[in-house]
Design a protein around this motif. Structure first.
Motif, mmCIF file in Angstrom:
data_model
loop_
_atom_site.group_PDB
_atom_site.id
_atom_site.type_symbol
_atom_site.label_atom_id
_atom_site.label_comp_id
_atom_site.label_asym_id
_atom_site.label_seq_id
_atom_site.Cartn_x
_atom_site.Cartn_y
_atom_site.Cartn_z
ATOM 1 N N VAL A 56 0.686 -1.272 -0.075
ATOM 2 C CA VAL A 56 0.002 -0.061 0.135
ATOM 3 C C VAL A 56 1.003 1.282 0.008
ATOM 4 O O VAL A 56 0.372 2.177 -0.618
ATOM 5 N N LEU A 57 2.043 1.178 0.848
ATOM 6 C CA LEU A 57 2.774 2.404 0.743
ATOM 7 C C LEU A 57 3.508 2.311 -0.792
ATOM 8 O O LEU A 57 3.690 3.617 -1.075
ATOM 9 N N ASP A 61 3.133 5.775 -2.766
ATOM 10 C CA ASP A 61 4.251 6.639 -3.595
ATOM 11 C C ASP A 61 3.812 7.051 -5.013
ATOM 12 O O ASP A 61 4.162 7.720 -5.656
ATOM 13 N N HIS A 62 3.435 5.965 -5.640
ATOM 14 C CA HIS A 62 2.944 6.037 -7.074
ATOM 15 C C HIS A 62 1.865 7.255 -7.423
ATOM 16 O O HIS A 62 2.144 7.957 -8.369
ATOM 17 N N GLU A 215 -3.379 -2.257 -7.492
ATOM 18 C CA GLU A 215 -2.121 -2.175 -8.339
ATOM 19 C C GLU A 215 -2.246 -2.364 -9.815
ATOM 20 O O GLU A 215 -1.706 -1.765 -10.655
ATOM 21 N N LYS A 216 -3.360 -3.363 -10.046
ATOM 22 C CA LYS A 216 -3.452 -3.479 -11.477
ATOM 23 C C LYS A 216 -4.212 -2.262 -12.080
ATOM 24 O O LYS A 216 -3.980 -1.914 -13.252
ATOM 25 N N ILE A 220 0.618 -1.025 -11.833
ATOM 26 C CA ILE A 220 2.007 -1.147 -11.164
ATOM 27 C C ILE A 220 2.088 -2.580 -10.362
ATOM 28 O O ILE A 220 2.651 -2.957 -9.524
ATOM 29 N N TYR A 221 1.306 -3.561 -10.960
ATOM 30 C CA TYR A 221 1.190 -4.959 -10.337
ATOM 31 C C TYR A 221 2.383 -5.786 -10.621
ATOM 32 O O TYR A 221 2.795 -6.382 -9.921
#
Length: 230
Positions: A56-57, A61-62, A215-216, A220-221
């Motif tokens: 999650v961090l 960040d993203h 994430e997907k 960024i997954y």
């Protein structure tokens, strides 16, 4: 001669029974070993949850980077991430620490300064999450609100990375030394029971799936995308 043969038959029979008994006991021991191997200790359980927190961090960040670069992204991804922090990390994971670990360190008069700092950071984290969840309810943030969001994400990550690192490398390893073997094992089972009561039988695994879905949605997954040069 017959007596000698009888003795030999009796010996073979006894040896066979002994072998079967030994195999049965060995099998039982192996079954018990398998059960022991499947048990998760309290620190191991908490450290697995830190792995989820770290993912999650990474999302934070993203999203912070996208905000800085003035690029759009689905705000619900950030809202849902903050929701996971609230329900799984703050209302469950941290409560486990506050209810089961911290009091035992205080009672043993061990690492008390660290525990006080961790408690203060839990409180600060919840305040940040409150503000994050409030801001991310809107899809149309002003420039001022976006800057507030950047600051909140930065502050949360800046605090929680060293926070969890201290727990993983100092607090959790020390926990085994201040409780009995029986209490240590019992707490592992209690942690698991608490998790299933709150989140169902999938518990942690279900939360990992939710994080993976976020994430997907942000692209960024795939782990390979973080490899330098790719």
């Amino acid at each position: 001669m017959e007596t000698a043969n009888q003795h030999r038959r009796d010996f073979i029979k006894t040896a066979a029974i002994g072998s079967l008994t030994g195999l049965t006991l060995l099998s039982a021991c192996n079954d018990n070993d398998d059960e022991e191997d499947q048990k998760v200790s309290p620190p191991e359980d908490l450290m697995q949850e830190h792995g989820l927190l770290n993912r999650v961090l990474l999302i934070y960040d993203h999203c912070k980077g996208l905000l800085i670069d003035k690029q759009g992204f689905p705000m619900e991804a950030l809202l849902n991430s903050a929701g996971i922090i609230r329900t799984f990390v703050e209302d469950y994971h941290e409560k486990q620490e506050e209810n089961y670990l911290f009091p035992r360190f205080q009672k043993a008069n061990q690492l008390t300064d660290l525990v006080q700092t961790l408690l203060a950071q839990h409180k600060a984290g919840r305040t940040i999450t409150d503000e994050l969840m409030q801001l991310t309810k809107s899809q149309n943030l002003t420039d001022t609100e976006k800057q507030q969001l950047i600051t909140l994400l930065n502050n949360f990550n800046r605090m929680y990375r060293p926070h969890e690192a201290r727990e993983d490398t100092i607090l959790f390893p020390a926990f085994r030394k201040i409780v009995s073997h029986h209490e240590y094992d019992a707490l592992g089972e209690e942690f698991e029971n608490n998790e299933h009561k709150l989140f169902g039988k999938n518990g942690f695994e279900g939360m990992v799936e939710k994080v993976a879905g976020i994430e997907k949605s942000l692209g960024i997954y795939e782990l390979a995308r973080f490899t330098p040069g790719t």
